[in-house]
Design a protein around this motif. Sequence first.
Motif, PDB file in Angstrom:
ATOM      1  N   ARG B  46       0.824  -1.201   0.000  1.00 24.11           N
ATOM      2  CA  ARG B  46       0.000   0.000   0.000  1.00 24.11           C
ATOM      3  C   ARG B  46       0.864   1.260   0.000  1.00 24.11           C
ATOM      4  N   LEU B  51      -1.385   4.359  -1.196  1.00 26.92           N
ATOM      5  CA  LEU B  51      -2.602   4.298  -0.379  1.00 26.92           C
ATOM      6  C   LEU B  51      -2.257   4.495   1.091  1.00 26.92           C
ATOM      7  N   VAL B  71      -1.827   8.877  -4.722  1.00 30.07           N
ATOM      8  CA  VAL B  71      -2.110   7.592  -5.381  1.00 30.07           C
ATOM      9  C   VAL B  71      -2.663   7.769  -6.795  1.00 30.07           C
ATOM     10  N   SER B  72      -3.488   8.806  -6.983  1.00 30.08           N
ATOM     11  CA  SER B  72      -4.111   8.947  -8.301  1.00 30.08           C
ATOM     12  C   SER B  72      -3.118   9.431  -9.364  1.00 30.08           C
ATOM     13  N   ILE B  76      -0.190   3.550 -11.010  1.00 32.11           N
ATOM     14  CA  ILE B  76      -0.074   2.142 -10.652  1.00 32.11           C
ATOM     15  C   ILE B  76      -1.425   1.470 -10.859  1.00 32.11           C
ATOM     16  N   PHE B  78      -3.865  -1.302  -9.064  1.00 37.75           N
ATOM     17  CA  PHE B  78      -3.975  -1.990  -7.778  1.00 37.75           C
ATOM     18  C   PHE B  78      -5.141  -2.972  -7.827  1.00 37.75           C
ATOM     19  N   PHE B  80      -7.385  -5.485  -5.431  1.00 36.34           N
ATOM     20  CA  PHE B  80      -7.676  -5.715  -4.019  1.00 36.34           C
ATOM     21  C   PHE B  80      -8.073  -7.158  -3.763  1.00 36.34           C
ATOM     22  N   ALA B  84     -13.117  -5.116  -4.828  1.00 35.19           N
ATOM     23  CA  ALA B  84     -13.469  -3.693  -4.810  1.00 35.19           C
ATOM     24  C   ALA B  84     -14.012  -3.212  -6.148  1.00 35.19           C
ATOM     25  N   LEU B  85     -14.792  -4.058  -6.801  1.00 34.01           N
ATOM     26  CA  LEU B  85     -15.452  -3.601  -8.037  1.00 34.01           C
ATOM     27  C   LEU B  85     -16.531  -2.595  -7.654  1.00 34.01           C
ATOM     28  N   ARG B 149      -9.647  -4.024 -15.057  1.00 31.41           N
ATOM     29  CA  ARG B 149      -9.868  -2.627 -14.715  1.00 31.41           C
ATOM     30  C   ARG B 149      -8.544  -1.938 -14.386  1.00 31.41           C
ATOM     31  N   ALA B 150      -7.691  -2.645 -13.631  1.00 30.60           N
ATOM     32  CA  ALA B 150      -6.403  -2.060 -13.260  1.00 30.60           C
ATOM     33  C   ALA B 150      -5.501  -1.893 -14.481  1.00 30.60           C
TER      34      ALA B 150
END
Lengths: 287, 348
Positions: B46, B51, B71-72, B76, B78, B80, B84-85, B149-150
């Motif tokens: 993290r 994060l 983080v944004s 990267i 990430f 989970f 975490a969808l 998604r990542a």
Amino acid sequence: MNAITQPLYKDKIVAQKRALQDPNWVKWSLIVITISFITLFICIPLGLVIFQAFSKGLTAYWSALSQPDTLSAIKLTLIVALVTVPLNTIFGVSAAWAITRFDFKGKSFLTTLIDLPFSVSPVISGLIFVLLFGAQGWFGEWLMEHDVKIIFAVPGIVLATLFITFPFVARQLIPLMQEMGNQEEEAALSLGASGWKTFWAITVPNIKWALLYGVLLCNARAMGEFGAVSVVSGHIRGLTNTLPLHVEVSYNDYDVVGAFASASILAALAIVTLILKTALEWKQSNR
Amino acid sequence: MSILLTDISKNFGAFAALNHINLEVPEGELVALLGPSGCGKTTLLRIIAGLEHTDQGHILINGDDKTDQNVSQRGIGFVFQHYALFRHMTVFENVAFGLRVKPKRDRPSNEIITKKVHALLDLVQLDWLHNRYPDQLSGGQRQRIALARALAVEPSVLLLDEPFGALDASVRKDLRQWLRNLHHELNVTSIFVTHDQEEAMEVASQVVVLNHGKIEQQGTPSDIYDHPANAFVSRFIGQTNVFDLENHESDWLQSAGLLSQGQKGKIAHVRPHDIIIEKSINNANTLATLKDWQHLGALIRIELVKNGANKSSDASIFAELPNDQFKDLKLVRGDKVNLKIRHAHWFH
């Protein structure tokens, strides 16, 4: 399953069901008690409000509602709700966010404090503001010098209502946001979304039904609050009477139709709130 | 892209989660951060993602100092443990999210987004699910969507937090294989966190073993298994029998042929497959008795108890034999056996 074992199997299920159920007399007496209680304490009074409101006919009902004092009470009630509900929505979301997303000292104490308006008698809530802003209060002298009126005026009513209704939104959101966690938000941030964008695109859609529910309850209370508002308002007709106070004042004047006509508006508001609440609950559970 | 961590430390109150971590991950590697729960591996991941903030030290991705970057902005990806969808969005919108939130000047057109999302969904072999919502998918499907998604934002590094932790055993096995193949295909520098040593050995090209907020060893899976740096690593990776020479086991170990290679420390760790079992012919002077055995598939695990006077350390000894060898020995419970230790790791 063949024909011989089937009835046996059914018998077994029935027997199991019986073992798990209370006897019939318990079931029926509980149902009867519940129904008679609801009839006695909810249906009959509600029916009576409507019956009394229309006891002298539709015209009398209508003229009672169109009296200037009644209209001003309706207007003041709407103003109070329009000010307090948005403020407490913002406060509730901020408080829920702070409590569920950050770790800080005194967090559990703050969580308990949010519930304070629920546990304290509304009369005391009103008195707090009189002690602070009344003529003999802490800020009384200063306020008099600068000609600012809070107690026995609209600002006092708004403050008391704000105090009484601030837990509603936060109370709805905190358990939900605790259960949801913040992983979806972290995921959105890691994908490059800004904090603002994450709030609107991820957090708000996830909490919207609970938020609406909280806003609805907050609104119902803001419009219906009597105790705290009664202490700070001063009951000045046409100026500082909200609808609940107007009901009391009219009733004390033996204006039965006027009192019950105003009460019927509050009752209608309660019924609409209940219907919307049920609809929201249904929506939430069917998502 | 390469990742370089220098002197990373993190405290949660009085608890030191990470203690002066230095780590270099070369470009294109698939690295496992392996350790028992509470060892700081997820915290480290993290911190790399942004994060979590590090108390000290620096995070460099491809030479750029990212320590103070949000983080944004880190670029990267990430993944989970619990996926975490975004539950209110379809699979398609989940994968498209990272592209849609780009600032206007970088944002691709709608057609390009559509094309790219379908390509990614094809990559994870789930394009047929693009209209579904996350709660209509199985765990394995959700994790593959989370990965797609990542990957949509073309991250410079991919970070996975216990990616298979919430899946059942058979799905987990399939997904491990699949992740390794996907990594071969994309070659994006990846770090994943796991507490499962088997998973780390199977998937990763490099394993970093963490304990109490410190790196115990870093190396290829073979390095770590064949040359454990210390007793903790040896015990954590695979099964091992521990013999403490200060506990007067030297006589017994002498007979088992261990000390013929010389004593190189106080504690000897012996892998179960480094113990050879011989059936005793005359039942005299045997070293151990067969207490029990279990069928593990290709291998048989044998539980032995030491014979002889020394009862101060009478823990079971575990040996593993290939199936057919065990059958040839024709052993039954209670048989007296001799054993030979082929190889040991010595620690102080």
